[in-house]
Motif scaffolding. Structure first.
Motif, PDB file in Angstrom:
ATOM      1  N   ALA A  70      53.684  32.926  59.888  1.00  0.00           N
ATOM      2  CA  ALA A  70      53.683  34.278  60.443  1.00  0.00           C
ATOM      3  C   ALA A  70      54.606  35.176  59.624  1.00  0.00           C
ATOM      4  N   ALA A  71      55.724  34.608  59.173  1.00  0.00           N
ATOM      5  CA  ALA A  71      56.669  35.404  58.379  1.00  0.00           C
ATOM      6  C   ALA A  71      56.025  35.825  57.066  1.00  0.00           C
ATOM      7  N   MET A  72      55.264  34.900  56.447  1.00  0.00           N
ATOM      8  CA  MET A  72      54.577  35.256  55.193  1.00  0.00           C
ATOM      9  C   MET A  72      53.595  36.395  55.456  1.00  0.00           C
ATOM     10  N   ALA A  73      52.831  36.270  56.561  1.00  0.00           N
ATOM     11  CA  ALA A  73      51.854  37.318  56.874  1.00  0.00           C
ATOM     12  C   ALA A  73      52.565  38.653  57.073  1.00  0.00           C
ATOM     13  N   LEU A  74      53.680  38.623  57.808  1.00  0.00           N
ATOM     14  CA  LEU A  74      54.427  39.858  58.056  1.00  0.00           C
ATOM     15  C   LEU A  74      54.989  40.418  56.755  1.00  0.00           C
ATOM     16  N   ASP A  75      55.562  39.534  55.949  1.00  0.00           N
ATOM     17  CA  ASP A  75      56.183  39.997  54.702  1.00  0.00           C
ATOM     18  C   ASP A  75      55.156  40.634  53.790  1.00  0.00           C
ATOM     19  N   ILE A  76      53.987  39.984  53.697  1.00  0.00           N
ATOM     20  CA  ILE A  76      52.955  40.526  52.820  1.00  0.00           C
ATOM     21  C   ILE A  76      52.483  41.879  53.365  1.00  0.00           C
ATOM     22  N   SER A  77      52.292  41.971  54.696  1.00  0.00           N
ATOM     23  CA  SER A  77      51.846  43.267  55.229  1.00  0.00           C
ATOM     24  C   SER A  77      52.891  44.340  55.012  1.00  0.00           C
ATOM     25  N   ILE A  78      54.166  43.968  55.197  1.00  0.00           N
ATOM     26  CA  ILE A  78      55.221  44.973  54.998  1.00  0.00           C
ATOM     27  C   ILE A  78      55.231  45.446  53.551  1.00  0.00           C
ATOM     28  N   MET A  79      55.106  44.485  52.630  1.00  0.00           N
ATOM     29  CA  MET A  79      55.134  44.878  51.218  1.00  0.00           C
ATOM     30  C   MET A  79      53.940  45.759  50.890  1.00  0.00           C
ATOM     31  N   LEU A  80      52.753  45.383  51.408  1.00  0.00           N
ATOM     32  CA  LEU A  80      51.570  46.206  51.176  1.00  0.00           C
ATOM     33  C   LEU A  80      51.763  47.597  51.767  1.00  0.00           C
ATOM     34  N   ARG A  81      52.355  47.634  52.964  1.00  0.00           N
ATOM     35  CA  ARG A  81      52.568  48.910  53.625  1.00  0.00           C
ATOM     36  C   ARG A  81      53.491  49.797  52.799  1.00  0.00           C
ATOM     37  N   PHE A  82      54.540  49.199  52.261  1.00  0.00           N
ATOM     38  CA  PHE A  82      55.445  49.973  51.410  1.00  0.00           C
ATOM     39  C   PHE A  82      54.716  50.462  50.167  1.00  0.00           C
ATOM     40  N   TYR A  83      53.892  49.565  49.598  1.00  0.00           N
ATOM     41  CA  TYR A  83      53.144  49.946  48.406  1.00  0.00           C
ATOM     42  C   TYR A  83      52.225  51.128  48.730  1.00  0.00           C
ATOM     43  N   LEU A  84      51.489  51.007  49.862  1.00  0.00           N
ATOM     44  CA  LEU A  84      50.530  52.045  50.211  1.00  0.00           C
ATOM     45  C   LEU A  84      51.227  53.354  50.571  1.00  0.00           C
ATOM     46  N   ALA A  85      52.440  53.247  51.094  1.00  0.00           N
ATOM     47  CA  ALA A  85      53.176  54.467  51.425  1.00  0.00           C
ATOM     48  C   ALA A  85      53.369  55.318  50.173  1.00  0.00           C
ATOM     49  N   PHE A  86      53.421  54.666  49.011  1.00  0.00           N
ATOM     50  CA  PHE A  86      53.631  55.409  47.767  1.00  0.00           C
ATOM     51  C   PHE A  86      52.353  55.614  46.969  1.00  0.00           C
TER      52      PHE A  86
END
Ligand code: SF4
Lengths: 230, 377
Positions: A70-86
């Motif tokens: 679950a942590a991997m899934a969360l981490d990947i989504s957070i990183m993607l979210r940060f990427y998409l924010a920019f």
């Protein structure tokens, strides 16, 4: 809009969240729902489970693995979210969460509107108060990511490139918080901060949906929210 | 290890070959096998270790310094019983200065130190036990480091002088490695580890006390290869400190199964269940206790039913507290609580805030309608 509903004529449908955005939100939601109970068990394993012979069960080991997945899934989504924010092709919203003065004033205005029920101006994507809350929550999640990876790296053998990489990226948390034990404590405290954050976030979305009838909750499911027709 | 298997070696008891004073061949080979295992070498290295130990052309000179310590590491080193480590050690090393066991005292002792340093310049090994105080005692005439003074020299000056011409500096015990108990907050004497005090690289073999097998293995490594073992970021040899206690713990199956001792002496304790909830620091402590055990493989804390306290980690007196709890308290001025208590309060505050606002909204629900109506006009 042709769609009839509880808000006929007065409202327009506005597309505010694309599929990726909603998918990431719900991935984060489900992974956090797994992370909270498993994390609590890891920190304080209850005596409810674990009787009988050890070879018959693998409770802590399984729960840890669910926590890690679950942590991997969360981490990947957070990183993607940060990427998409920019770099999103649809909507780059990094600027909307920056705590610049005008947004802080906007946030106060919105906080006031919860008490006076005066409707603030329409914000298509994220309103300033939500923006600031999301900034805090996401920074907390990054802290959780870093401290979690640091604790995780304890178990890795030291001589592989990926564990070196994790150590390189996360070892700074030890001097920052004082010790491994303190890092673990911070990681644990974040569990409660996350729960408190979720309560506030869900409550605010519900109340916005009820008071302003903008369909904030629909937006995260179907992607549309309502805008008053002037 | 070797005694019980003596039948396998095919030697009759009277065929014992005395290689080193008081140690028979079988015990000696057993010792070499233990060292090979500790260093993580294959059995093929056992004869080479034997060769290196026996054939050390000139016994390396060792100067053993005592500073702020309890002599527990000397005890651990010298009072091991099997396979006569201390005999072997005293045979393969020329311990020229060791305050606890040397016959000489006073000027003679100091002369022995000076002679050892002059004769073996650049070649002798320095083993340090105990932390170096850097603080200045209060009161008139207090000079920096005077908390520990030997023969009129502060620990710092003595260490600086002796290590200057050393081939290597080996710190045994947590005090010499990282400061130990006297470096615990508020650290009144300003105690620090030898490496930190002098700003030199040292081999650190922490532990309270350190495990003699690790220091002996380090020395054998030096005799065998002419170099010191690889170390981690805290200067600890990787052969002993690359893995956590938890990784090889005999109670690990119970950890994975979710079976924990809840109180000392309870049912779980009788069944040797995992000590995680009793505050065991095995999951964050790098040491080979669970493999080599203490006192020549007799026992070690977790075998005895007590959680690990993390004694081989830097500043463990501060960072591993509380020893019998899984998580420490949160120390913020005015707040002294567990993370769970702080967390409950936070969640309670968030829920209460939401509830109050919900009630307020409900009480003012007619206003909401008005706003809507106005907007609709
Ligand atoms: S007793 Fe300690 S080191 Fe052993 S499995 Fe349990 S937590 Fe790990």
């Amino acid at each position: 809009m042709a769609r009839a509903g509880i808000y006929p004529q007065k409202k327009n449908l506005v597309y505010v969240r694309n599929f990726t955005n909603r998918l990431l939100h719900w991935t984060m939601f489900f992974s956090v729902m797994v992370l909270l109970p498993t994390g609590y068990y890891i920190g304080n394993p209850t005596a409810l489970f674990g009787h009988g012979e050890a070879y018959n069960q693998f409770i802590m080991a399984d729960i840890r693995v669910y926590h890690f997945f679950a942590a991997m899934a969360l981490d990947i989504s957070i990183m993607l979210r940060f990427y998409l924010a920019f770099f999103s092709m649809y909507h780059r919203d990094w600027f909307e969460v920056l705590p610049i003065p005008s947004r802080i004033i906007g946030a106060i205005q919105i906080a006031r509107s919860y008490l006076t029920f005066k409707k603030p101006p329409f914000y298509r994507h994220v309103d300033p108060l939500d923006g600031l809350t999301f900034l805090c929550l996401h920074l907390f999640m990054v802290l959780q990511l870093v401290t979690g990876f640091h604790l995780y790296a304890h178990a890795l053998p030291g001589n592989y490139w990926w564990s070196r990489l994790i150590h390189l990226g996360t070892d700074w948390v030890v001097p920052v918080f004082g010790s491994d034990q303190a890092v673990r404590n911070v990681h644990h405290l974040m569990l409660w901060i996350t729960i408190a954050g979720i309560i506030m976030h869900v409550y605010i979305q519900v109340i916005k949906t009820i008071i302003w009838r903008d369909g904030h909750i629909s937006a995260i499911v179907g992607g549309y929210k309502y805008r008053d027709v002037k | 290890m070797c005694r019980t298997r003596s039948g396998l070696t095919g030697l009759e008891p009277d065929e014992k070959i005395k290689t080193l004073k008081g140690v028979d061949r079988r015990e000696f080979m057993g010792f070499c096998a233990t060292i090979a295992a500790t260093l993580g070498l294959s059995p093929a290295f056992v004869p080479r270790i034997a060769e290196a130990v026996e054939g050390a052309a000139k016994k390396p000179s060792v100067i053993w310094l005592h500073f702020q310590e309890c002599t527990g590491d000397s005890e651990a080193f010298l009072c091991s019983s099997y396979p006569s480590v201390e005999e072997l050690v005293l045979n393969i090393l020329s311990v020229d200065y060791q305050e606890t066991i040397m016959a000489a005292s006073g000027t003679q002792a100091e002369d022995a130190l000076k002679k050892a340093m002059a004769d073996n310049k650049g070649k002798y090994l320095v083993i340090v036990e105990g932390a170096i105080p850097m603080g200045t005692p209060p009161g008139p005439g207090g000079k920096p480091g005077a908390f520990c003074t030997i023969g009129g020299k502060t620990a710092y000056d003595l260490a600086k002088e002796v290590t200057a011409g050393a081939a290597a500096v080996i710190c045994v015990g947590t005090c010499a490695s990282f400061g130990g108990v006297q470096a615990q907050r508020p650290n009144p004497t300003g105690a620090v580890g030898v490496g930190d005090a002098l700003g030199i690289p040292t081999i650190n073999i922490p532990g309270c006390p350190h495990n003699a097998i690790n220091s002996v293995a380090t020395i054998v490594n030096y005799l065998l290869l002419g170099s010191l073992p690889k170390t981690d970021r805290h200067g600890r040899p990787l052969f002993a400190f690359a893995k956590r206690i938890h990784d090889h713990c005999p109670r690990r199956a119970h950890f994975d199964a979710g079976q924990y001792v809840e109180r000392f002496g309870d049912d779980g304790a009788k069944k040797n269940w995992c000590l995680y909830k009793m505050g065991c620091k095995g999951p964050q402590t790098y040491h080979n206790c669970s493999l080599v055990e203490y006192n020549d493989g007799t026992s070690w804390p977790i075998k005895g039913g007590h959680g690990c306290v993390g004694c081989s980690e830097p500043d463990f007196w501060d960072t591993m507290q509380p020893f019998y709890e899984r998580l420490p308290n949160i120390h913020v001025p005015g707040v002294e609580a567990t993370a769970d208590k702080v967390g409950f309060t936070l969640v309670g505050a968030a829920a209460a805030g939401a509830a109050v606002h919900a009630a307020y909204t409900f009480a003012n629900r007619h206003k909401i309608g008005e706003t809507d109506k106005k907007e609709g006009e």
